[in-house]
Design an enzyme around this catalytic site. Structure first.
Site, mmCIF file in Angstrom:
data_model
loop_
_atom_site.group_PDB
_atom_site.id
_atom_site.type_symbol
_atom_site.label_atom_id
_atom_site.label_comp_id
_atom_site.label_asym_id
_atom_site.label_seq_id
_atom_site.Cartn_x
_atom_site.Cartn_y
_atom_site.Cartn_z
ATOM 1 N N CYS A 61 12.333 4.291 -1.225
ATOM 2 C CA CYS A 61 12.053 5.328 -2.224
ATOM 3 C C CYS A 61 13.260 5.358 -3.159
ATOM 4 O O CYS A 61 13.652 4.324 -3.693
ATOM 5 C CB CYS A 61 11.782 6.674 -1.557
ATOM 6 S SG CYS A 61 13.099 7.295 -0.492
ATOM 7 N N GLY A 62 13.851 6.533 -3.374
ATOM 8 C CA GLY A 62 15.022 6.621 -4.229
ATOM 9 C C GLY A 62 16.321 6.718 -3.451
ATOM 10 O O GLY A 62 17.371 6.283 -3.921
#
Length: 452
Positions: free
Chosen positions: A409-410
């Site tokens: 994800c981030g």
């Protein structure tokens, strides 16, 4: 901007702002306050204010309103749209109705779009409009989403939103804009630190207000909408009927290992709220990873079943009251309790655990699954990455390729949630990236791809 004392009460996790208004006579009004009333009550107590009014701009989809609770416990008068047909005691307001707040006045403005019955509340100091509580109508740099009612109603609501925003822009330029939804809200708001504005600033800078043509506005607003948690489809009706009154603060009951095992065998779900690294090192097989942080409530409402008992696993330093409140404010009354002693007690009882590998950006190899939101993925992703949003993963785990697989994800929190869902579906050779596309590009010198 107004000199009236209006205190934003920001919920960073849901991306929302409630407001406390000092009425100048020892009383206060709160606007769009959630069932987690801790911040509002603390702010009123520090100022020596009684909560005399609670105004709701609309039937909220992303949190349970605290207005009914205040009415029952504090004698607070609830102000809300008559068109909302709420089933509890309130003052039903229609377009143009005014309420005397004791020197200040509140005028209801019909501004449908985000919901059918939506009101904005214009705060008047004498005859001077000081500010407007725009709820889910005009936001800082945007407008709230219009697709929460039903697919066949979305276009009509979007056109109503267009008219509502135009109505608000006819207010004087120096009128303050106090929206409920802000950056981080799944009810739609662009990123940015600003949560309040003025009519004049929005007329000059809000991209949607630059769309003079209604069809262009509709296309722009609908084109900006991402996905939203499934619990949004339930809370509007719960708020209309009136959230159940709390007799005491929510808490996590203590459950021993034997009780937890019996409940799991009967269909309960473990939710592991520990940090990513702790979950990766050891967790109960089948546990769902949702690390405790400000956005815990959103992801609990997106990933955890609302109709099965939920059992929490946490670290000793994590606040059980915070977990309980975050679940309660989104209508998750199915928290059965917590595993007493946490993962250490589970292992001490001789029960098995499993682990999930963490990999650094320079160690990415094989297939990559990116589970971020559509707009995040389009802004930049690893070359060749497969994209399935985290919220869609429970129904699409069968589409995910075989192992080895790196989930990203981030930063890693959402990716670990995805990995835990894939483990439940039978995937085994999984790893979670401790970073995002930018970290990978800086470490490897690679170039991210853009677009869908």
């Amino acid at each position: 901007m107004s000199t009236i004392d209006v205190v934003p009460l920001v919920d960073e996790g849901l991306g929302n702002s409630a407001y406390l208004v000092d009425l100048g006579d020892g009383r206060a009004m709160v606007v769009d306050v959630s069932l987690d009333l801790r911040a509002a009550c603390d702010a009123a107590r520090r100022r020596g204010l009684a909560l005399a009014f609670a105004a709701d701009t609309h039937l909220h989809a992303d949190f349970l309103s605290g207005a009914r609770q205040l009415s029952a416990t504090e004698g607070t008068r609830v102000l809300a749209s008559a068109a909302g047909h709420r089933e509890f005691s309130h003052s039903g307001l229609r377009d143009g109705d005014e309420v005397d707040l004791g020197g200040l006045r509140l005028r209801a403005l019909s501004t449908p779009g985000h919901t059918h019955e939506h009101l904005s509340f214009l705060l008047l100091d004498g005859d001077r409009p000081a500010g407007v509580f725009t709820g889910g109508s005009l936001l800082v740099g945007s407008a709230a989403r219009t697709d929460l009612a039903a697919p066949e109603q979305t276009e009509a609501l979007t056109r109503a939103q267009y008219a509502s925003l135009r109505r608000l822009t006819r207010l004087p330029d120096d009128v303050a804009v106090w929206p409920t939804h802000g950056a981080g809200s799944f009810c739609s708001a662009p990123p940015g630190a600003e949560r309040v504005s003025t009519i004049g600033r929005e007329k000059a800078t809000n991209p949607l207000l630059q769309k003079e043509d209604e069809d262009e506005f509709v296309a722009a607003l609908l084109g900006s909408l991402g996905s939203y948690p499934p619990y949004f489809r339930r809370l509007g009706e719960l708020n209309r009927r009136g959230p159940a009154l709390l007799e005491r603060d929510p808490s996590l009951a203590a459950l021993d290992v034997a009780t937890v095992r019996a409940m799991l065998a009967d269909g309960a779900q473990l939710v592991d709220a520990r940090p990513v690294a702790d979950f990766a090192a050891a967790h109960v097989p089948g546990a769902l990873s949702i690390p405790l942080r400000p956005v815990f409530a959103s992801w609990l409402g997106w990933l955890a079943p609302p109709d099965r008992p939920l059992i929490i696993v946490r670290d000793p330093g994590q606040d059980p009251a915070e977990i309980a409140w975050q679940a309660t404010k989104i209508g998750y009354g199915n928290l059965a309790g917590e595993l007493t002693g946490g993962i250490d007690a589970w292992r001490a009882a001789g029960h098995s655990t499993t682990s999930t590998r963490l990999v650094d950006p320079g160690e990415v190899a094989g297939a990559v699954l990116d589970i971020r939101q559509r707009a995040e993925f389009a802004a930049g992703h690893l070359p060749g990455a497969l994209h399935v949003e985290l919220g869609d993963l429970p129904g699409r785990a069968g589409e995910v390729p075989g192992e080895p697989l790196v989930v990203m994800c981030g930063h890693g929190e959402r990716a670990m949630g995805a990995a835990s869902l894939l483990e439940q579906a039978g995937h085994r050779d999984l790893a979670v990236l401790t970073g995002g596309p930018g970290d990978w590009a800086r470490t490897t010198g690679g170039r991210v791809e853009t677009g869908a």
